[in-house]
Write an enzyme that holds these catalytic residues in place. Structure first.
Site, short mmCIF file in Angstrom:
data_model
loop_
_atom_site.label_atom_id
_atom_site.label_comp_id
_atom_site.label_asym_id
_atom_site.label_seq_id
_atom_site.Cartn_x
_atom_site.Cartn_y
_atom_site.Cartn_z
N HIS A 51 44.22 33.63 40.70
CA HIS A 51 44.22 35.09 40.62
C HIS A 51 42.90 35.59 40.02
O HIS A 51 42.30 36.55 40.52
CB HIS A 51 45.42 35.57 39.81
N HIS A 75 39.33 38.46 33.19
CA HIS A 75 40.06 39.69 32.89
C HIS A 75 41.44 39.48 32.28
O HIS A 75 41.95 40.36 31.60
CB HIS A 75 40.14 40.61 34.13
N GLU A 79 44.74 38.73 27.37
CA GLU A 79 46.17 39.05 27.44
C GLU A 79 47.03 37.78 27.49
O GLU A 79 48.07 37.71 26.84
CB GLU A 79 46.41 39.89 28.71
N ASP A 80 46.59 36.78 28.22
CA ASP A 80 47.48 35.66 28.54
C ASP A 80 47.13 34.32 27.89
O ASP A 80 47.83 33.34 28.11
CB ASP A 80 47.53 35.45 30.07
N ASP A 143 41.88 43.60 40.72
CA ASP A 143 43.04 42.92 40.17
C ASP A 143 44.31 43.38 40.90
O ASP A 143 45.12 42.57 41.35
CB ASP A 143 43.10 43.28 38.67
N ASP A 266 45.62 60.35 67.48
CA ASP A 266 44.56 59.55 66.84
C ASP A 266 45.10 58.24 66.26
O ASP A 266 44.62 57.77 65.24
CB ASP A 266 43.82 60.37 65.78
MN MN Z 1 45.20 40.23 36.57
#
Ligand code: MN
Length: 491
Positions: A51, A75, A79-80, A143, A266
């Site tokens: 990811h 990123h 957090e993880d 993300d 269209d």
């Molecule tokens: Mn993420």
């Protein structure tokens, strides 16, 4: 089989040449994220690192700077994993740390289901303001794009919540940033989760009409080009464009279409891009000479642009085989503005006339480099450059969280008393203490952006007079006055 997620394959996707320094930094972020996420797995069973890789890859493809790409890899590590922002500042630099921190904070904003449009709009603004740096928003978009592409692995209720949030917040945001194509992709990814029945119905109704009409447009294209060339003109480009499903569905709901797909001309449109406005009108003449226009369907948005600045000539014509086709005619400049939005607009309005072709060569996501150019012009570089990327509207507002992740918007200098009253009058009236970022503080502590504020209440507690000095907002003060029984009477 899918490409192996290694550095060699990663760099292959770069739209520009990277310096050795940039490569080294990005490689370091790759290794760091891989190690930090270790054996973590996503619900799909894939390594979590995949990811991070896909997020960074998207940023690379969009043409972002190397710090943003590094932050793309990193990123989720704060957090993880046990990694802290300080670790990232030390290992990389403070900008990378800042970007990852911003992404982490934005992740805490919770969107709680369908809300009123005004509230949703507020949430979008807050999102931008809290990001502080436009690059943080772009990382979140990359993300979110990958999360949407892998949404099928999540539990049902989560799918719906995330898809709704994407549809209400992220897709409109990408549109505001001029990423019209990304918006279409995100909306189409959300559609089956948010409106499953309507999605299935539309898919079965359209069948393979998209494919058929696109094939037909490809067939008549050479004829159109040869007729334009007879006038001594060479189009910049001629291409067929199919409508995104979600935007088709929205259109069908408008009263004039009343759900009837046959009224939509269209589904696929032909786009003719010319070099000058005069050429556009010549091409309109050519088209109407070879194919009869449908009465009342000629829209000259070149002479009278749409309110958002959109310019093009649209006409709908009867072609061969009894088909009705929409054709859009526009200049290169108009085309870039339509695809790249405000970024292209800046580029043109700042520089006046561009050297021909320069903007177009940068490709579909030219707005990113234009954004950088534009901001580069304001500031010299280094810290000053980064400063110029910061978003400073809502300068005098702060955004703080409830323990549940709800965002409360307050003026700068606001205190826990203001916070308590803006959550609920009862919480204000019975407030006795406060925890800011899990630490006990006094009620007159000025709040800062991103503080998590938890009000402690006691049933018997009542407001005291000195709260009137502590509260900074008029709303809180008037509620305190009411509770103290000293409210000014209206009559
Ligand atoms: Mn993420």
């Amino acid at each position: 089989m899918e490409e192996e997620l290694n550095l060699e394959n990663f760099f292959k996707n770069s739209p520009r040449d990277l310096t050795d320094e940039e490569r080294a930094g990005i490689s370091k972020a790759f290794e760091f994220a891989k190690k930090a996420h270790g054996n973590q797995k996503r619900l799909s069973g894939e390594p979590y690192f995949n990811h991070a890789y896909k997020t960074a890859l998207q940023l690379l493809i969009w043409g972002l700077d190397f710090e943003t790409i590094e932050a793309g890899f990193l990123h989720d590590v704060v957090e993880d994993t046990i990694t802290t922002t300080e670790d990232l500042e030390k290992e990389f630099n403070k900008h990378v740390g800042f970007l990852v921190e911003g992404v982490t904070k934005l992740g805490k904003i919770k969107y709680r289901g369908r809300e009123q449009e005004s509230q949703t709009e507020n949430l979008r603004k807050m999102f931008i303001a809290m990001a502080q740096d436009i690059r943080v928003v772009i990382i979140k978009l990359a993300d979110r794009l990958h999360n949407m592409q892998t949404l099928n692995f999540l539990p049902k209720e989560k799918q719906k919540r995330i898809a709704t949030e994407t549809l209400e917040i992220y897709a409109p945001l990408s549109y505001r940033l001029g990423m019209g194509e990304l918006r279409g992709i995100l909306e189409d990814l959300c559609f089956p989760y948010v409106y499953p029945d309507q999605y299935r119905k539309l898919v079965s109704e359209t069948g393979d009409q998209f494919k058929i009409i696109k094939g037909y447009l490809e067939k008549i294209k050479p004829y159109l080009i040869s007729e334009i060339k007879k006038e001594g003109l060479t189009p910049f480009s001629v291409h067929a464009r199919t409508k995104h499903l979600y935007s088709l569905w929205r259109k069908l709901q408008r009263p004039e279409y009343d759900g009837n797909i046959k009224k939509i001309y269209d589904l696929a449109a032909m786009r003719v891009v010319m070099n000058t406005v005069e050429e556009c009108y010549t091409v309109l003449g050519v088209i109407h000479r070879i194919w009869k226009p449908l009465p009342g369907r000629i829209k000259d948005y070149i002479a009278i642009p749409k309110p958002n600045g959109y310019q093009s000539i649209h006409t709908t014509v009867f072609t061969t085989e009894g088909r009705i086709v929409e054709i859009q005619i526009r200049t290169v400049k108009m085309h870039e503005e339509a695809e790249n939005g405000i970024a292209a607009h800046w580029a043109y309005s700042e520089q006046g006339k561009p050297e021909s072709g320069v903007i177009v060569k940068q490709g579909k996501y030219a707005w990113v480099s234009q954004l950088k150019d534009w901001q580069g012009k304001i500031a010299g570089g280094g810290d000053e450059f980064i400063q110029s990327l910061k978003i400073d509207f809502f300068k005098d507002r702060i955004f703080v969280f409830t323990p549940k992740g709800e965002v409360i918007n307050l003026p700068e200098g606001a205190t826990p008393i203001d916070f308590a009253y803006s959550v609920h009058t009862d919480i204000g009236n019975h407030c006795t203490g406060v925890k800011i970022n899990e630490k006990m503080k006094s009620l007159d502590t000025p709040l800062k952006n991103w503080d998590v504020v938890e009000i402690i209440t006691m049933k018997n507690r009542k407001p005291s007079k000195d709260w009137l000095d502590i509260a900074k907002t008029a709303g809180a003060r008037s509620k305190i006055r009411v509770a103290l029984g000293i409210a000014k009477k209206e009559h």
